[in-house]
Design a protein around this motif. Structure first.
Motif, PDB file in Angstrom:
ATOM      1  N   LEU A   1      -5.344   1.763   8.681  1.00 24.27           N
ATOM      2  CA  LEU A   1      -6.550   1.505   7.900  1.00 24.27           C
ATOM      3  C   LEU A   1      -6.193   1.817   6.446  1.00 24.27           C
ATOM      4  O   LEU A   1      -5.588   2.850   6.162  1.00 24.27           O
ATOM      5  N   TYR A   2      -6.549   0.916   5.542  1.00 21.87           N
ATOM      6  CA  TYR A   2      -6.235   1.196   4.140  1.00 21.87           C
ATOM      7  C   TYR A   2      -7.464   0.968   3.256  1.00 21.87           C
ATOM      8  O   TYR A   2      -8.352   0.199   3.605  1.00 21.87           O
TER       9      TYR A   2
ATOM     10  N   ALA B   1       0.832  -1.207   0.000  1.00 20.18           N
ATOM     11  CA  ALA B   1       0.000   0.000   0.000  1.00 20.18           C
ATOM     12  C   ALA B   1       0.858   1.244   0.000  1.00 20.18           C
ATOM     13  O   ALA B   1       1.932   1.277   0.612  1.00 20.18           O
ATOM     14  N   ALA B   2       0.386   2.269  -0.691  1.00 17.91           N
ATOM     15  CA  ALA B   2       1.044   3.573  -0.668  1.00 17.91           C
ATOM     16  C   ALA B   2       0.650   4.288   0.618  1.00 17.91           C
ATOM     17  O   ALA B   2      -0.467   4.144   1.101  1.00 17.91           O
TER      18      ALA B   2
ATOM     19  N   ILE C   1      -2.857   3.675   2.403  1.00 21.52           N
ATOM     20  CA  ILE C   1      -3.071   3.830   3.850  1.00 21.52           C
ATOM     21  C   ILE C   1      -3.674   5.207   4.089  1.00 21.52           C
ATOM     22  O   ILE C   1      -3.096   6.216   3.689  1.00 21.52           O
ATOM     23  N   ILE C   2      -4.846   5.228   4.741  1.00 27.13           N
ATOM     24  CA  ILE C   2      -5.547   6.503   4.918  1.00 27.13           C
ATOM     25  C   ILE C   2      -5.653   6.943   6.374  1.00 27.13           C
ATOM     26  O   ILE C   2      -6.075   8.066   6.653  1.00 27.13           O
ATOM     27  N   ALA C   3      -5.281   6.071   7.317  1.00 31.56           N
ATOM     28  CA  ALA C   3      -5.387   6.447   8.730  1.00 31.56           C
ATOM     29  C   ALA C   3      -4.502   5.543   9.580  1.00 31.56           C
ATOM     30  O   ALA C   3      -4.317   4.365   9.263  1.00 31.56           O
TER      31      ALA C   3
ATOM     32  N   SER D   1      -0.231   7.645   2.788  1.00 30.99           N
ATOM     33  CA  SER D   1      -0.691   9.027   2.591  1.00 30.99           C
ATOM     34  C   SER D   1      -0.820   9.763   3.924  1.00 30.99           C
ATOM     35  O   SER D   1      -1.362  10.863   3.976  1.00 30.99           O
TER      36      SER D   1
END
Lengths: 99, 99, 99, 99, 99
Positions: free
Chosen positions: A56-57, A43-44, A78-80, A46
Protein backbone atom coordinates in the motif's frame (compact mmCIF):
# COMPACT_ATOMS: atom_id res chain seq x y z
CA UNK A 1 -3.80 4.99 -0.68
CA UNK A 2 -3.31 2.72 -3.63
CA UNK A 3 -2.32 -0.92 -4.08
CA UNK A 4 0.79 -1.90 -6.01
CA UNK A 5 3.12 -4.79 -6.70
CA UNK A 6 6.83 -4.05 -6.40
CA UNK A 7 8.32 -4.84 -9.78
CA UNK A 8 11.87 -3.59 -9.47
CA UNK A 9 14.42 -1.14 -8.17
CA UNK A 10 15.98 2.16 -9.16
CA UNK A 11 19.62 3.04 -8.58
CA UNK A 12 20.88 6.62 -8.51
CA UNK A 13 24.14 8.09 -7.27
CA UNK A 14 23.64 11.73 -8.32
CA UNK A 15 20.61 12.79 -6.32
CA UNK A 16 19.30 15.17 -3.69
CA UNK A 17 21.43 14.59 -0.56
CA UNK A 18 18.51 13.99 1.76
CA UNK A 19 17.56 10.93 -0.29
CA UNK A 20 20.72 9.06 0.78
CA UNK A 21 19.87 5.75 2.35
CA UNK A 22 16.36 5.48 0.94
CA UNK A 23 15.31 2.50 -1.20
CA UNK A 24 13.35 3.30 -4.34
CA UNK A 25 11.04 0.66 -5.73
CA UNK A 26 9.35 0.57 -9.12
CA UNK A 27 5.73 -0.18 -8.30
CA UNK A 28 2.91 -1.20 -10.61
CA UNK A 29 -0.52 -0.12 -9.48
CA UNK A 30 -3.01 -2.96 -8.91
CA UNK A 31 -6.76 -3.06 -9.18
CA UNK A 32 -8.64 -4.49 -6.19
CA UNK A 33 -8.79 -7.90 -7.86
CA UNK A 34 -5.01 -7.86 -8.12
CA UNK A 35 -4.99 -7.13 -11.85
CA UNK A 36 -2.07 -4.89 -12.92
CA UNK A 37 -3.30 -1.51 -14.15
CA UNK A 38 -0.28 -0.70 -16.31
CA UNK A 39 0.49 2.44 -14.30
CA UNK A 40 3.84 2.84 -12.60
CA UNK A 41 5.22 4.94 -9.80
CA UNK A 42 8.62 5.01 -8.12
CA UNK A 43 8.04 4.88 -4.36
CA UNK A 44 10.33 5.18 -1.36
CA UNK A 45 10.20 2.29 1.07
CA UNK A 46 9.40 2.89 4.74
CA UNK A 47 8.47 -0.63 5.87
CA UNK A 48 11.22 -2.98 4.69
CA UNK A 49 9.32 -4.27 1.66
CA UNK A 50 10.88 -6.31 -1.14
CA UNK A 51 10.49 -6.98 -4.86
CA UNK A 52 7.39 -9.04 -5.63
CA UNK A 53 5.38 -7.95 -2.60
CA UNK A 54 1.93 -6.38 -2.70
CA UNK A 55 2.01 -3.09 -0.87
CA UNK A 56 0.00 0.00 0.00
CA UNK A 57 1.48 3.37 -0.88
CA UNK A 58 0.57 7.01 -0.31
CA UNK A 59 1.15 9.91 -2.66
CA UNK A 60 1.56 13.66 -2.31
CA UNK A 61 2.59 15.40 0.91
CA UNK A 62 1.63 12.27 2.88
CA UNK A 63 4.70 10.66 1.34
CA UNK A 64 6.74 12.71 3.80
CA UNK A 65 4.76 11.60 6.88
CA UNK A 66 6.76 8.51 7.86
CA UNK A 67 9.84 8.33 10.11
CA UNK A 68 11.90 7.31 7.08
CA UNK A 69 10.84 10.15 4.80
CA UNK A 70 10.26 13.16 7.06
CA UNK A 71 11.01 16.40 5.19
CA UNK A 72 12.42 14.47 2.24
CA UNK A 73 11.12 15.01 -1.31
CA UNK A 74 9.19 11.72 -1.49
CA UNK A 75 5.80 12.09 -3.15
CA UNK A 76 5.15 8.33 -3.13
CA UNK A 77 5.97 6.14 -0.15
CA UNK A 78 5.21 2.51 0.66
CA UNK A 79 3.50 2.48 4.06
CA UNK A 80 2.30 -1.12 4.46
CA UNK A 81 2.79 -4.64 3.18
CA UNK A 82 -0.62 -6.12 2.41
CA UNK A 83 -1.54 -9.38 4.19
CA UNK A 84 -5.11 -9.74 3.00
CA UNK A 85 -7.74 -8.03 0.91
CA UNK A 86 -11.43 -8.79 1.36
CA UNK A 87 -13.85 -7.49 -1.27
CA UNK A 88 -17.59 -8.12 -1.22
CA UNK A 89 -17.10 -10.67 1.52
CA UNK A 90 -14.51 -12.73 -0.36
CA UNK A 91 -10.76 -12.86 0.18
CA UNK A 92 -9.32 -11.66 -3.12
CA UNK A 93 -5.71 -11.60 -1.96
CA UNK A 94 -3.86 -13.46 0.77
CA UNK A 95 -0.13 -13.00 1.14
CA UNK A 96 0.21 -16.60 2.34
CA UNK A 97 -1.09 -17.92 -1.00
CA UNK A 98 1.35 -15.63 -2.78
CA UNK A 99 4.44 -17.19 -1.25
CA UNK B 1 8.15 9.86 -8.18
CA UNK B 2 8.05 9.47 -11.93
CA UNK B 3 10.63 8.77 -14.60
CA UNK B 4 11.33 11.21 -17.40
CA UNK B 5 13.77 12.04 -20.14
CA UNK B 6 14.89 15.66 -20.34
CA UNK B 7 13.90 16.85 -23.80
CA UNK B 8 14.64 20.57 -23.65
CA UNK B 9 14.74 23.85 -21.82
CA UNK B 10 12.48 26.78 -21.04
CA UNK B 11 13.65 30.39 -20.93
CA UNK B 12 11.73 33.11 -19.11
CA UNK B 13 12.75 36.59 -18.05
CA UNK B 14 9.42 37.84 -16.66
CA UNK B 15 8.78 35.49 -13.78
CA UNK B 16 8.26 35.22 -10.03
CA UNK B 17 11.44 36.65 -8.42
CA UNK B 18 12.15 33.62 -6.27
CA UNK B 19 12.59 31.54 -9.41
CA UNK B 20 15.75 33.44 -10.39
CA UNK B 21 18.67 31.11 -10.89
CA UNK B 22 16.63 27.94 -11.32
CA UNK B 23 16.94 25.82 -14.47
CA UNK B 24 13.67 24.63 -16.01
CA UNK B 25 13.72 21.49 -18.08
CA UNK B 26 11.04 20.16 -20.39
CA UNK B 27 10.65 16.53 -19.35
CA UNK B 28 8.81 13.73 -21.09
CA UNK B 29 7.44 11.07 -18.78
CA UNK B 30 8.76 7.54 -19.41
CA UNK B 31 7.21 4.17 -18.81
CA UNK B 32 9.30 1.67 -16.84
CA UNK B 33 10.55 0.11 -20.08
CA UNK B 34 11.84 3.52 -21.15
CA UNK B 35 9.04 4.10 -23.63
CA UNK B 36 7.98 7.78 -23.87
CA UNK B 37 4.44 8.27 -22.59
CA UNK B 38 3.72 11.47 -24.52
CA UNK B 39 3.10 13.44 -21.31
CA UNK B 40 5.19 16.49 -20.52
CA UNK B 41 6.01 18.49 -17.45
CA UNK B 42 8.33 21.42 -16.88
CA UNK B 43 10.52 20.61 -13.89
CA UNK B 44 13.07 22.59 -11.89
CA UNK B 45 16.50 21.02 -11.63
CA UNK B 46 18.05 20.33 -8.22
CA UNK B 47 20.79 17.87 -9.15
CA UNK B 48 22.73 19.34 -12.08
CA UNK B 49 20.99 17.26 -14.75
CA UNK B 50 21.26 17.91 -18.48
CA UNK B 51 19.26 17.52 -21.68
CA UNK B 52 18.99 13.87 -22.75
CA UNK B 53 19.33 12.38 -19.28
CA UNK B 54 16.85 10.01 -17.66
CA UNK B 55 15.77 11.45 -14.33
CA UNK B 56 13.43 10.97 -11.41
CA UNK B 57 11.15 13.86 -10.49
CA UNK B 58 8.68 14.64 -7.74
CA UNK B 59 5.46 16.61 -8.03
CA UNK B 60 3.28 18.63 -5.69
CA UNK B 61 4.48 20.13 -2.42
CA UNK B 62 7.46 17.73 -2.44
CA UNK B 63 8.80 19.85 -5.31
CA UNK B 64 9.72 22.44 -2.67
CA UNK B 65 11.62 19.97 -0.44
CA UNK B 66 15.11 20.30 -1.92
CA UNK B 67 17.82 22.82 -0.98
CA UNK B 68 17.44 24.40 -4.42
CA UNK B 69 13.69 24.88 -4.33
CA UNK B 70 12.80 25.57 -0.68
CA UNK B 71 9.73 27.80 -0.45
CA UNK B 72 9.76 28.38 -4.20
CA UNK B 73 6.70 27.70 -6.36
CA UNK B 74 8.08 24.52 -7.95
CA UNK B 75 5.48 21.77 -8.24
CA UNK B 76 7.81 19.50 -10.25
CA UNK B 77 11.48 19.06 -9.37
CA UNK B 78 14.16 16.71 -10.65
CA UNK B 79 15.61 14.95 -7.61
CA UNK B 80 17.85 12.24 -9.10
CA UNK B 81 19.66 11.18 -12.24
CA UNK B 82 18.87 7.53 -12.91
CA UNK B 83 21.82 5.13 -13.18
CA UNK B 84 19.95 1.87 -13.49
CA UNK B 85 16.46 0.43 -13.54
CA UNK B 86 15.83 -3.24 -12.77
CA UNK B 87 12.37 -4.64 -13.51
CA UNK B 88 11.38 -8.27 -12.97
CA UNK B 89 15.01 -9.15 -12.41
CA UNK B 90 16.26 -7.63 -15.67
CA UNK B 91 18.15 -4.39 -16.19
CA UNK B 92 15.82 -2.36 -18.42
CA UNK B 93 17.91 0.82 -18.30
CA UNK B 94 21.58 1.45 -17.67
CA UNK B 95 22.95 4.98 -17.97
CA UNK B 96 26.29 3.59 -19.19
CA UNK B 97 24.61 2.06 -22.28
CA UNK B 98 22.90 5.36 -22.89
CA UNK B 99 26.13 7.32 -23.33
CA UNK C 1 -14.52 15.27 -1.88
CA UNK C 2 -15.67 12.21 -3.74
CA UNK C 3 -18.42 9.65 -3.23
CA UNK C 4 -17.65 5.98 -2.75
CA UNK C 5 -19.15 2.69 -1.65
CA UNK C 6 -17.13 0.67 0.83
CA UNK C 7 -16.46 -2.66 -0.86
CA UNK C 8 -14.04 -4.33 1.53
CA UNK C 9 -11.17 -4.23 3.95
CA UNK C 10 -7.38 -4.39 3.92
CA UNK C 11 -5.32 -6.15 6.57
CA UNK C 12 -1.66 -5.37 7.17
CA UNK C 13 0.63 -6.22 10.05
CA UNK C 14 3.92 -4.86 8.69
CA UNK C 15 3.22 -1.15 8.32
CA UNK C 16 4.23 2.32 9.40
CA UNK C 17 3.79 2.41 13.21
CA UNK C 18 1.61 5.48 13.25
CA UNK C 19 -1.02 3.58 11.26
CA UNK C 20 -1.73 1.22 14.17
CA UNK C 21 -5.37 1.20 15.09
CA UNK C 22 -6.65 2.67 11.84
CA UNK C 23 -9.21 0.82 9.71
CA UNK C 24 -8.51 0.70 5.99
CA UNK C 25 -11.45 0.28 3.64
CA UNK C 26 -11.40 -0.55 -0.05
CA UNK C 27 -13.66 2.05 -1.59
CA UNK C 28 -15.11 2.18 -5.09
CA UNK C 29 -15.77 5.67 -6.39
CA UNK C 30 -19.38 6.41 -7.30
CA UNK C 31 -20.86 8.77 -9.83
CA UNK C 32 -23.56 11.14 -8.56
CA UNK C 33 -26.28 8.75 -9.73
CA UNK C 34 -24.72 6.05 -7.59
CA UNK C 35 -23.19 4.21 -10.54
CA UNK C 36 -19.82 2.59 -9.73
CA UNK C 37 -16.99 4.24 -11.67
CA UNK C 38 -14.61 1.28 -11.55
CA UNK C 39 -11.96 3.32 -9.73
CA UNK C 40 -10.70 2.21 -6.34
CA UNK C 41 -8.93 3.81 -3.44
CA UNK C 42 -7.96 2.51 -0.02
CA UNK C 43 -9.17 5.01 2.58
CA UNK C 44 -8.71 5.31 6.32
CA UNK C 45 -11.91 5.51 8.34
CA UNK C 46 -12.53 8.45 10.66
CA UNK C 47 -16.30 8.17 11.22
CA UNK C 48 -17.04 4.55 12.14
CA UNK C 49 -18.22 3.53 8.68
CA UNK C 50 -18.79 -0.08 7.58
CA UNK C 51 -18.67 -2.26 4.49
CA UNK C 52 -21.54 -1.51 2.10
CA UNK C 53 -22.03 2.10 3.15
CA UNK C 54 -21.98 5.10 0.83
CA UNK C 55 -19.43 7.58 2.09
CA UNK C 56 -17.65 10.82 1.34
CA UNK C 57 -13.86 10.83 1.34
CA UNK C 58 -11.10 13.41 0.99
CA UNK C 59 -7.74 12.95 -0.69
CA UNK C 60 -4.32 14.56 -0.40
CA UNK C 61 -3.12 16.50 2.64
CA UNK C 62 -6.75 16.88 3.79
CA UNK C 63 -6.63 13.18 4.58
CA UNK C 64 -4.59 14.12 7.66
CA UNK C 65 -7.07 16.74 8.90
CA UNK C 66 -9.27 14.57 11.12
CA UNK C 67 -8.77 13.69 14.79
CA UNK C 68 -8.16 10.08 13.76
CA UNK C 69 -5.51 10.74 11.15
CA UNK C 70 -3.57 13.79 12.36
CA UNK C 71 0.05 13.65 11.15
CA UNK C 72 -0.45 10.12 9.83
CA UNK C 73 0.35 9.21 6.23
CA UNK C 74 -3.28 8.95 5.10
CA UNK C 75 -3.89 10.47 1.67
CA UNK C 76 -7.48 9.23 1.53
CA UNK C 77 -9.82 9.43 4.52
CA UNK C 78 -13.54 8.78 4.92
CA UNK C 79 -15.02 11.90 6.52
CA UNK C 80 -18.78 11.33 6.33
CA UNK C 81 -21.45 8.69 5.86
CA UNK C 82 -23.91 9.91 3.25
CA UNK C 83 -27.57 10.11 4.27
CA UNK C 84 -29.01 11.70 1.15
CA UNK C 85 -28.01 13.04 -2.23
CA UNK C 86 -30.22 15.49 -4.12
CA UNK C 87 -29.38 16.20 -7.76
CA UNK C 88 -31.41 18.51 -10.00
CA UNK C 89 -34.14 18.60 -7.39
CA UNK C 90 -34.54 14.82 -7.11
CA UNK C 91 -33.34 12.52 -4.35
CA UNK C 92 -30.93 10.17 -6.12
CA UNK C 93 -29.75 8.41 -2.98
CA UNK C 94 -31.32 7.90 0.42
CA UNK C 95 -29.55 5.78 3.01
CA UNK C 96 -32.90 4.61 4.39
CA UNK C 97 -33.82 2.97 1.06
CA UNK C 98 -30.43 1.31 1.02
CA UNK C 99 -30.99 -0.60 4.24
CA UNK D 1 4.81 23.17 -14.00
CA UNK D 2 2.70 23.16 -17.14
CA UNK D 3 2.54 25.32 -20.24
CA UNK D 4 -0.60 27.21 -21.19
CA UNK D 5 -1.92 29.93 -23.41
CA UNK D 6 -4.09 32.56 -21.75
CA UNK D 7 -7.42 32.42 -23.54
CA UNK D 8 -9.57 34.75 -21.47
CA UNK D 9 -10.65 36.19 -18.16
CA UNK D 10 -13.06 35.41 -15.34
CA UNK D 11 -15.00 38.08 -13.46
CA UNK D 12 -16.48 37.47 -10.01
CA UNK D 13 -17.80 39.88 -7.41
CA UNK D 14 -19.09 37.37 -4.82
CA UNK D 15 -15.94 35.56 -3.76
CA UNK D 16 -13.64 34.74 -0.87
CA UNK D 17 -12.39 38.12 0.48
CA UNK D 18 -8.72 37.24 0.26
CA UNK D 19 -9.06 36.91 -3.51
CA UNK D 20 -9.73 40.64 -3.92
CA UNK D 21 -7.32 42.23 -6.34
CA UNK D 22 -6.22 39.03 -8.03
CA UNK D 23 -6.61 38.55 -11.78
CA UNK D 24 -8.02 35.22 -12.91
CA UNK D 25 -7.13 33.97 -16.36
CA UNK D 26 -8.68 31.14 -18.32
CA UNK D 27 -5.70 29.10 -19.49
CA UNK D 28 -5.58 26.31 -22.04
CA UNK D 29 -2.86 23.77 -21.45
CA UNK D 30 -0.33 23.42 -24.28
CA UNK D 31 1.75 20.47 -25.40
CA UNK D 32 5.49 21.10 -25.80
CA UNK D 33 5.02 21.71 -29.52
CA UNK D 34 2.55 24.45 -28.69
CA UNK D 35 -0.49 22.38 -29.64
CA UNK D 36 -3.55 23.09 -27.46
CA UNK D 37 -4.48 20.07 -25.35
CA UNK D 38 -8.12 21.00 -24.85
CA UNK D 39 -7.73 21.11 -21.06
CA UNK D 40 -8.51 24.29 -19.17
CA UNK D 41 -7.68 25.72 -15.80
CA UNK D 42 -8.43 29.06 -14.20
CA UNK D 43 -5.17 30.46 -12.84
CA UNK D 44 -4.30 33.49 -10.73
CA UNK D 45 -1.73 35.83 -12.22
CA UNK D 46 1.44 36.69 -10.31
CA UNK D 47 3.62 38.09 -13.10
CA UNK D 48 1.56 40.66 -14.99
CA UNK D 49 0.64 38.36 -17.88
CA UNK D 50 -2.01 39.13 -20.49
CA UNK D 51 -4.50 37.38 -22.76
CA UNK D 52 -2.75 35.57 -25.63
CA UNK D 53 0.54 35.00 -23.86
CA UNK D 54 2.20 31.62 -23.38
CA UNK D 55 2.86 31.08 -19.70
CA UNK D 56 4.08 28.60 -17.13
CA UNK D 57 1.79 27.81 -14.22
CA UNK D 58 2.00 25.76 -11.02
CA UNK D 59 -0.76 23.79 -9.37
CA UNK D 60 -1.54 22.59 -5.87
CA UNK D 61 -0.06 24.12 -2.74
CA UNK D 62 2.71 25.73 -4.83
CA UNK D 63 0.00 28.03 -6.16
CA UNK D 64 0.23 29.87 -2.82
CA UNK D 65 4.02 30.31 -2.94
CA UNK D 66 4.22 33.66 -4.72
CA UNK D 67 4.14 37.14 -3.17
CA UNK D 68 0.78 37.73 -4.85
CA UNK D 69 -0.94 34.59 -3.63
CA UNK D 70 0.50 33.89 -0.18
CA UNK D 71 -2.08 32.13 2.02
CA UNK D 72 -4.78 32.65 -0.60
CA UNK D 73 -6.84 29.76 -1.96
CA UNK D 74 -5.11 29.65 -5.37
CA UNK D 75 -4.41 26.13 -6.57
CA UNK D 76 -3.21 27.31 -9.99
CA UNK D 77 -0.94 30.33 -10.41
CA UNK D 78 0.91 31.76 -13.40
CA UNK D 79 4.57 32.07 -12.37
CA UNK D 80 6.36 32.96 -15.62
CA UNK D 81 5.84 34.30 -19.12
CA UNK D 82 7.60 32.00 -21.56
CA UNK D 83 10.24 33.57 -23.84
CA UNK D 84 11.56 30.49 -25.54
CA UNK D 85 11.15 26.72 -25.59
CA UNK D 86 13.90 24.47 -26.96
CA UNK D 87 13.04 20.81 -27.53
CA UNK D 88 15.47 18.24 -28.97
CA UNK D 89 17.83 21.06 -29.91
CA UNK D 90 15.27 23.08 -31.87
CA UNK D 91 13.47 26.25 -30.83
CA UNK D 92 9.79 25.23 -30.87
CA UNK D 93 8.50 28.51 -29.43
CA UNK D 94 9.88 32.02 -29.44
CA UNK D 95 7.81 34.83 -27.96
CA UNK D 96 9.32 37.27 -30.48
CA UNK D 97 7.80 35.31 -33.41
CA UNK D 98 4.48 35.29 -31.59
CA UNK D 99 4.15 39.07 -31.57
CA UNK E 1 -9.21 26.50 -10.13
CA UNK E 2 -11.96 24.83 -12.09
CA UNK E 3 -15.43 25.86 -13.24
CA UNK E 4 -18.51 23.96 -12.15
CA UNK E 5 -22.27 24.14 -12.02
CA UNK E 6 -23.87 23.29 -8.68
CA UNK E 7 -26.19 20.38 -9.37
CA UNK E 8 -27.30 19.36 -5.91
CA UNK E 9 -26.66 18.83 -2.23
CA UNK E 10 -25.33 16.17 0.10
CA UNK E 11 -26.72 15.52 3.57
CA UNK E 12 -24.75 13.71 6.26
CA UNK E 13 -25.28 13.44 9.99
CA UNK E 14 -22.47 11.00 10.88
CA UNK E 15 -19.36 12.92 9.91
CA UNK E 16 -16.11 14.42 11.15
CA UNK E 17 -17.08 16.95 13.85
CA UNK E 18 -15.21 19.86 12.33
CA UNK E 19 -17.46 19.63 9.27
CA UNK E 20 -20.52 20.74 11.26
CA UNK E 21 -22.16 23.76 9.72
CA UNK E 22 -20.60 23.41 6.28
CA UNK E 23 -22.75 23.09 3.16
CA UNK E 24 -21.72 20.41 0.69
CA UNK E 25 -22.67 20.87 -2.93
CA UNK E 26 -22.54 18.33 -5.74
CA UNK E 27 -20.74 20.16 -8.53
CA UNK E 28 -20.36 19.18 -12.16
CA UNK E 29 -17.21 20.43 -13.81
CA UNK E 30 -17.73 22.70 -16.82
CA UNK E 31 -15.61 23.30 -19.88
CA UNK E 32 -14.84 26.94 -20.70
CA UNK E 33 -17.74 27.05 -23.14
CA UNK E 34 -20.06 26.01 -20.35
CA UNK E 35 -20.41 22.44 -21.58
CA UNK E 36 -20.73 19.88 -18.74
CA UNK E 37 -17.71 17.57 -18.61
CA UNK E 38 -19.44 14.70 -16.83
CA UNK E 39 -17.03 14.87 -13.89
CA UNK E 40 -18.33 15.47 -10.39
CA UNK E 41 -16.90 16.65 -7.13
CA UNK E 42 -18.48 17.38 -3.76
CA UNK E 43 -17.33 20.81 -2.67
CA UNK E 44 -17.76 22.81 0.54
CA UNK E 45 -19.28 26.25 0.11
CA UNK E 46 -17.46 29.34 1.36
CA UNK E 47 -19.30 32.09 -0.53
CA UNK E 48 -23.03 31.52 -0.04
CA UNK E 49 -23.59 29.85 -3.40
CA UNK E 50 -26.77 28.01 -4.40
CA UNK E 51 -27.95 25.15 -6.59
CA UNK E 52 -27.81 26.06 -10.30
CA UNK E 53 -25.04 28.63 -10.00
CA UNK E 54 -21.81 28.58 -11.98
CA UNK E 55 -18.89 28.69 -9.57
CA UNK E 56 -15.13 28.50 -9.27
CA UNK E 57 -13.68 25.92 -6.91
CA UNK E 58 -10.22 24.99 -5.64
CA UNK E 59 -8.93 21.53 -4.84
CA UNK E 60 -6.23 20.07 -2.61
CA UNK E 61 -4.76 21.88 0.38
CA UNK E 62 -6.08 25.20 -0.98
CA UNK E 63 -9.53 23.92 -0.05
CA UNK E 64 -8.62 24.73 3.56
CA UNK E 65 -7.54 28.31 2.83
CA UNK E 66 -10.84 30.11 3.33
CA UNK E 67 -12.30 31.50 6.58
CA UNK E 68 -15.04 28.87 6.37
CA UNK E 69 -12.80 25.85 5.93
CA UNK E 70 -9.61 26.60 7.89
CA UNK E 71 -8.05 23.36 9.18
CA UNK E 72 -11.09 21.37 8.08
CA UNK E 73 -10.75 18.31 5.82
CA UNK E 74 -12.13 20.03 2.70
CA UNK E 75 -10.20 19.14 -0.45
CA UNK E 76 -12.66 20.96 -2.71
CA UNK E 77 -14.10 24.37 -1.83
CA UNK E 78 -16.20 26.84 -3.78
CA UNK E 79 -14.37 30.18 -3.64
CA UNK E 80 -16.29 32.39 -6.11
CA UNK E 81 -19.58 32.74 -7.94
CA UNK E 82 -18.84 33.45 -11.60
CA UNK E 83 -20.30 36.64 -13.09
CA UNK E 84 -18.73 36.54 -16.52
CA UNK E 85 -16.35 34.49 -18.64
CA UNK E 86 -14.57 36.02 -21.63
CA UNK E 87 -12.76 33.66 -24.00
CA UNK E 88 -10.96 34.78 -27.16
CA UNK E 89 -12.56 38.19 -26.83
CA UNK E 90 -16.14 36.93 -26.60
CA UNK E 91 -18.37 36.67 -23.55
CA UNK E 92 -19.11 32.94 -23.30
CA UNK E 93 -20.97 33.16 -20.00
CA UNK E 94 -22.84 35.97 -18.30
CA UNK E 95 -24.64 35.30 -15.03
CA UNK E 96 -27.30 37.87 -15.96
CA UNK E 97 -28.32 35.83 -19.02
CA UNK E 98 -28.48 32.75 -16.85
CA UNK E 99 -31.17 34.14 -14.55
Amino acid sequence: MLLAKIRGTLVSTQKVETLDGLTFFICEQLDIDGKPLGKYVVAADSVGAGVGEVVLYVTGSCGRYTDTTTNRPCDATIIAIVDMLDVDGKTVYNKTDDA
